[in-house]
Design a protein around this motif. Structure first.
Motif: not given
Length: 235
Positions: A67-69, A76-80
């Motif tokens: 979770s982004t929490n 930003n998880k998309e960068t990973l």
């Protein structure tokens, strides 16, 4: 990457059922060298989590499910999961032998209060360390000039006037008659009549298979192309 015809001339020992080496031009070598430029996240996205060896796929899946929490506000998880693939100069003109993986975009920002503050951020909510203004003025990335493109029209990583030798374990060397004969002696080839030349064309399927073989096998060319050639014979 760009659409390019890529082929290899394989020298196969039919007795040992092994590719001794391949004769390749610039296009294939550019593709091989580009593999080193790929971020790990791109590897996993191309091979799929199920096809990964070891536990890297589990790390990828953990990020997907987290979770982004639990992430810091500026993460930003998309960068990973979809890292940016940007290689200055050499990365342009590489043959398209892998599916396109969308990369997350990355913007750069500078201080909106004073252009004399030499700070750069990738988050527009960041604060300038000098004046505490927001780092919200967008910057444009400018690639460095490529000397090869400017003077010869060539792109990619290696020169196109050379023929290259690619070993079964993907060691790359300039091709020469002497090196070919030396290799035949090293492989202890007794019957030259058992050697067979085969030209294979590479597409996206073969590119992905080579990518997978490059991280799990010391006989990548044999593992990828001999099953393909046997299947063609059966058909």
């Amino acid at each position: 990457m760009e659409e390019t015809n890529v082929s290899l001339k394989l020298l196969i020992d039919t007795e040992s059922q092994k590719v001794l080496f391949a004769e390749a031009d610039k296009n294939f070598i550019d593709f091989l060298f580009h593999i080193l430029a790929l971020p790990v996240g791109t590897f996993i996205a191309l091979l799929t989590k199920q096809g990964m060896v070891g536990s890297l796929g589990n790390i990828y899946e953990s990020i997907e499910n987290l979770s982004t929490n639990y992430l810091r506000p500026n993460v930003n998880k998309e960068t990973l999961l979809k890292p940016i693939v940007h290689i200055s100069g050499g990365g342009t003109g590489v043959p398209l032998l892998m599916p396109k993986v969308e990369s997350s975009s990355r913007n750069l920002y500078r201080c909106s209060g004073s252009y004399s503050h030499s700070y750069v951020a990738d988050d527009s909510k960041a604060k300038c360390p000098s004046c505490h203004s927001s780092m919200s003025d967008n910057l444009s990335f400018v690639d460095s000039p490529n000397a090869n493109t400017a003077f010869s029209g060539e792109r990619g990583y290696v020169k196109g006037v050379v023929t290259y030798m690619v070993m079964d374990d993907l060691v790359v060397k300039p091709m020469s008659t002497i090196s070919s004969m030396t290799l035949l002696n090293r492989f202890n080839v007794k019957d030259v009549g058992a050697l067979e030349e085969k030209v294979v064309d590479l597409g996206i399927d073969e590119g992905v298979k080579l990518l997978k073989a490059s991280i799990r096998s010391k006989s990548a060319l044999t593992d990828v192309f001999l099953p393909m050639l046997k299947q063609e014979v059966r058909q």
